[in-house]
Design an enzyme around this catalytic site. Sequence first.
Site, PDB file in Angstrom:
ATOM      1  N   GLY A   1       0.805  -1.210   0.000  1.00 54.94           N
ATOM      2  CA  GLY A   1       0.000   0.000   0.000  1.00 54.94           C
ATOM      3  C   GLY A   1       0.837   1.258   0.000  1.00 54.94           C
TER       4      GLY A   1
ATOM      5  CB  SER B   1       3.295  -3.713  -3.409  1.00 56.17           C
ATOM      6  OG  SER B   1       3.410  -2.436  -3.993  1.00 56.17           O
TER       7      SER B   1
END
Length: 545
Positions: free
Chosen positions: A157, A241
């Site tokens: 995120g 990520s």
Amino acid sequence: MKTLLLPKRFVCFLRWVLSIALPLLIICQVCRASESLAVEVNAGSEILIGEYTDQITAVAAFKGIPYAAPPVEERRWKAPEQHKPRAGKQLATRFADACFQDNYNTQWYQRVGAAFGVSPEVFTDPSFSEDCLYLNIWTPSLSKGKKLPVMVWIHGGSNKAGWSYEQNYIGTKLAQQGQVIVVSIAYRLGVFGFFSHPELIQNNAPANFGLLDQIEALKWINKNVEQFGGDSSNITLFGESAGAANIGNLILSPLADGLFQRAISQSGGFQLWNNVELKNQQTFGHDLANSLNITDRSLSTLKKESATVLFNKAKQDFPEYYYGASVDGHVLPDTALNLLFNRKLQVDLLIGNNQDEWLMYLDNSPEKLAKMIKSYPKEIQNVLKERAQQEQSIARGHDQASTLIDMVCPGYAYAQQIVKSDNRAYIYRFKRVRTGKGGEQLQAYHGAEIPYVFDSHDDWLTTDKEDKALTTAMVRYWTNFAKNGDPNDPKSTDLPNWPQFDEKDPKVLALSAHISVIAAPDFSNCQKIFPVLQQNSKKRIIEEN
């Protein structure tokens, strides 16, 4: 049929009896149901009450376990402090509030859902709070003698959003199918987790609070996971990520040495050239204070501001600020790139990326592509330009050139150094494209592999027999690696062999409907890029306004 007429007084009495008896009956049924599902564990000097999930009753879930004191008021922008045990039995059946953020991650779900024809109203935010240092545990066995491998999920995120219990991160099926303990952790985000201020220079922890939270969570897990049937000497980090980037930094941080034995990086690697100078984070803290309508701009005054005011002001006045890990001399004593090439790395590694990571975010703008290429040293600009020109569209060229520098080359670099440190490394390329218009539009997009790892495919995703077969294989690969540092199963012949990374003959595993071993994509390009980036590592520290 005759109608039986009862005296009015009797009817009233009957109603009164039922008004008391029925609620008591319902309460008793709920109590019995709760007792049949509830389970207790003594961990962290507390008695935690979890429950067996309705989905797969063989897995017990413990949610919202505090691993550190609330990082609020005077604890804001400090290293996490130990959680003070609570007296009595504590319910661990509900997720805690997510760390303070906005709807950044929910917008990602809405973007992906829209491609598959799903209304944005399907995706909602959880409750957010600055008091958020909690973790969740799913275990298929509470027997201490089991010594099950432990897999700790660190969510993505952009270090400014995300939460530990997003729908795709629920660990029930992964725990049951792989016979592993699954733990998901929260950590401070954005201005609360990746921030500094001139007054913090005197602290032993001047920045990187989000990474310090992850380290504190790992300490709690090491001390307590055996109570849940886990093996504290066999811990694997896995994340995607920004979560994978954080794992990459933890591999390099002396503070995390010995807290985990293996790591799985899904679409990470970009942290190698995205370190922020501490002085620039401190400038950000100073400028944020100046932007507030206050006369006293000291750190103590900032700590008294509400989380909402600080978050909104940072987003409004510094919308492009990058919340990356800084070279603080504490968590990271040097740049990630320098640490990678100068430290002995003590973990086994499984690392990879998706075929079309950034395509969903890009358009056919030659200006944007040129700007991206010019942000790197001149010596490698031609490599990136030539790689982009191999694609049929500017958007695809931009995606492949960006993925090359952000993930592909960093993955090879980590694997090379892991092997040189006498550990094992394996690399994958996720290529599976969902059927239908959604798959055609997004291809193998950023985050597409996550539901396969957790077996958590959303109902709205087009999931066929090939997707389910790939899910079974990936769960086995991931959990095999967590068990012994090797994704292969020597006792089974139905799982294609995944070769260890060898820079003399580099191979990767292509994960798609047909799993196969392929030559490492773009490895020759990366060999041209590595020396330049290593020489320019000091110059590649991000300059922030």
